[in-house]
Design an enzyme around this catalytic site. Structure first.
Site, mmCIF file in Angstrom:
data_model
loop_
_atom_site.group_PDB
_atom_site.id
_atom_site.type_symbol
_atom_site.label_atom_id
_atom_site.label_comp_id
_atom_site.label_asym_id
_atom_site.label_seq_id
_atom_site.Cartn_x
_atom_site.Cartn_y
_atom_site.Cartn_z
ATOM 1 C CB SER A 7 -8.689 4.571 7.217
ATOM 2 O OG SER A 7 -8.964 4.643 5.863
ATOM 3 C CG HIS B 39 -1.723 1.279 1.319
ATOM 4 N ND1 HIS B 39 -2.900 1.443 0.608
ATOM 5 C CD2 HIS B 39 -1.526 2.452 1.974
ATOM 6 C CE1 HIS B 39 -3.385 2.645 0.847
ATOM 7 N NE2 HIS B 39 -2.573 3.275 1.668
ATOM 8 C CE LYS C 228 -8.854 1.912 2.599
ATOM 9 N NZ LYS C 228 -9.220 3.294 2.775
ATOM 10 N NE ARG D 82 -10.482 9.913 8.980
ATOM 11 C CZ ARG D 82 -9.545 9.187 8.363
ATOM 12 N NH1 ARG D 82 -9.830 7.982 7.912
ATOM 13 N NH2 ARG D 82 -8.335 9.653 8.203
ATOM 14 C CG ASP E 182 -11.951 2.943 5.517
ATOM 15 O OD1 ASP E 182 -11.530 3.782 6.334
ATOM 16 O OD2 ASP E 182 -11.654 2.963 4.316
HETATM 17 N N1 URA Z 1 -6.020 6.727 2.790
HETATM 18 C C1 URA Z 1 -6.902 5.921 3.388
HETATM 19 O O1 URA Z 1 -7.225 4.856 2.879
HETATM 20 N N2 URA Z 1 -7.432 6.312 4.552
HETATM 21 C C2 URA Z 1 -7.105 7.458 5.163
HETATM 22 O O2 URA Z 1 -7.611 7.744 6.218
HETATM 23 C C3 URA Z 1 -6.191 8.306 4.522
HETATM 24 C C4 URA Z 1 -5.656 7.912 3.335
#
Ligand code: URA
Length: 434
Positions: free
Chosen positions: A183, A82, A187, A168, A161
């Site tokens: 977050s 990621h 995922k 957010r 999320d």
């Molecule tokens: N990317 C994400 O997936 N979540 C966040 O909170 C910020 C960046």
């Protein structure tokens, strides 16, 4: 559970129990907890942060808010990467096929670009026919048979999320390390992976502008992984200038294909190899790091990684012919050279401003609803540390609509500094955390 009591506890710095946090996430996901209460809770988190115990419970609740993929009957190590996002960051398109060629399974669920940063899904969609919306069972089948699938977040994976992130976004609670870490990790862990490698970017084009914050985010995600028995590695990498030479979707796809052929820019090639090396290492598959790096470079140069990419494109409905014929990718109608306005050294580039300049041409989205133009973007010929004389081409602007061309050029002029030097130097890989 009375939500108002949980908000008060968080506001006053009292640790919440895992049961309360779980109930809050569940309640918000199924619509029982209203936006205004979750907003207040998130703002309290912004100021009070979360304890490690709270963070683990919160992440676990988000992870289990939807479908958690079970890939346990697929042999081999399932490892993903990621990136926290940057300008010109097309690493995933090269890394996934390369990691598969090196023997890993890569179940990759990616996002779209927003603002100055690009997204893997938008880049893939510039390949004619490429479908990023495969159903989960097709995706799992691809991981089983080809070693990899490249899809977008579905409503089935970590829906909490999706809902919390949207809230957010409009309540100014994005820039909070525990909320970002939970977050991302919810995922990624829902993909059913065994291990994860993070590319945490730092610099003008990154989410994290300073090294200390980038390290803190990386450490927080590594700790979440450890609590859930998932080893996580992180590289902290430079995003103070764009990565590679191309910015814009189809331009970046072509650069990725060239890199998969062993002809890519050195920074992009090196970073991709380093990240795949970490993926192999976290899966316990690296004996000698130097040898492994040499082997990964060979997998690019001998066409093995490119063949994997062609197979993925075909399986997802795309035209693998794009790998041999650039004209099969969307091409902008016009190009214009952006030239040096004086003699000197390119001292620095503000990557965020360069990313916004590309977005203004249509390569990115200002808001989630914007439609992007896959053909447009910027193609650099010179980067930080290179000498230029007045009139030399620094980059080529690829555009379809001239409406924002002048403001794009004005932004580039302000973003690129030509001077006497020395150039602002920063290594590509700033740190490695395990
Ligand atoms: N990317 C994400 O997936 N979540 C966040 O909170 C910020 C960046």
């Amino acid at each position: 559970m009375r939500v108002v009591d949980l908000i008060r506890q968080k506001r006053d710095g009292i640790e919440l129990s895992p049961e309360d946090l779980r109930a809050l996430v569940e309640g918000y996901t199924n619509g029982e907890v209203p936006d205004y209460q979750m907003s207040a809770f998130l703002m309290s988190c912004f100021f009070r942060l979360m304890t490690p115990k709270e963070l683990a419970a919160w992440t676990e609740a988000m992870l289990h808010s939807g479908h958690v993929l079970d890939l346990s009957d697929i042999p081999g190590a399932k490892v993903d990467k990621h990136s926290t996002g940057g300008v010109g960051d097309k690493v995933s398109l090269i890394l996934a096929p390369l990691a598969v060629a090196a023997g890993l399974k890569v179940p990759m669920i990616s996002g779209r670009g927003l603002g100055h940063t690009g997204g893997t899904l938008d880049k893939l969609e510039s390949i004619p026919g490429f479908d990023v919306n495969l159903p989960v069972d097709r995706f799992i089948e691809m991981v089983r048979t080809l070693g990899c699938g490249l899809i977008g977040q579905t409503g089935e994976v970590a829906p909490a999320d999706k809902k919390i992130y949207a809230l957010r976004d409009v309540t100014s609670t994005v820039e909070c390390i525990p909320l970002i870490a939970s977050s991302i990790m919810s995922k990624k862990l829902a993909e059913g992976i065994d291990a994860l490698v993070l590319d945490v970017k730092v610099g003008s084009g990154a989410f994290m502008k300073d090294l200390g914050r980038a390290r803190e985010l990386a450490r927080t995600m590594i700790d979440i992984g450890a609590q859930m028995d998932r080893p996580v590695r992180a590289l902290i990498t430079d995003m103070d200038q764009p990565l590679g030479l191309a910015i814009g979707n189809s331009l970046e796809v072509w650069e990725s294909i060239e890199t998969l052929r062993g002809n890519g820019p050195e920074d992009l090639t090196e970073l991709t190899i380093e990240l795949v090396l970490e993926m192999l290492d976290v899966a316990g598959q690296v004996g000698n790091r130097v040898e492994t790096k040499r082997h990964l470079r060979e997998l690019l140069e001998d066409g093995s990684a490119l063949r994997v990419f062609q197979n993925i494109i075909k399986a997802q409905g795309g035209d693998p012919g794009v790998c041999d014929d650039r004209d099969k990718l969307p091409t902008a109608r016009h190009t214009e050279a952006f030239v040096a306005w004086s003699d000197g050294l390119i001292v620095r580039m503000n990557a965020e401003e360069v990313g916004i300049a590309a977005m203004e041409l249509g390569a990115g989205r200002r808001t989630k609803e914007d439609v992007i133009d896959h053909a447009v973007g910027l193609m650099f010929e010179k980067k930080r540390g290179e000498l230029v004389t007045e009139g030399d081409t620094i980059l080529i602007i690829h555009y379809n609509d001239a409406t924002h061309l002048e403001s794009c050029k004005a932004r580039l002029r302000a973003a690129i500094e030509i001077g006497d030097g020395p150039a602002y130097e920063q290594p590509l890989i700033l740190d490695r955390l395990a």
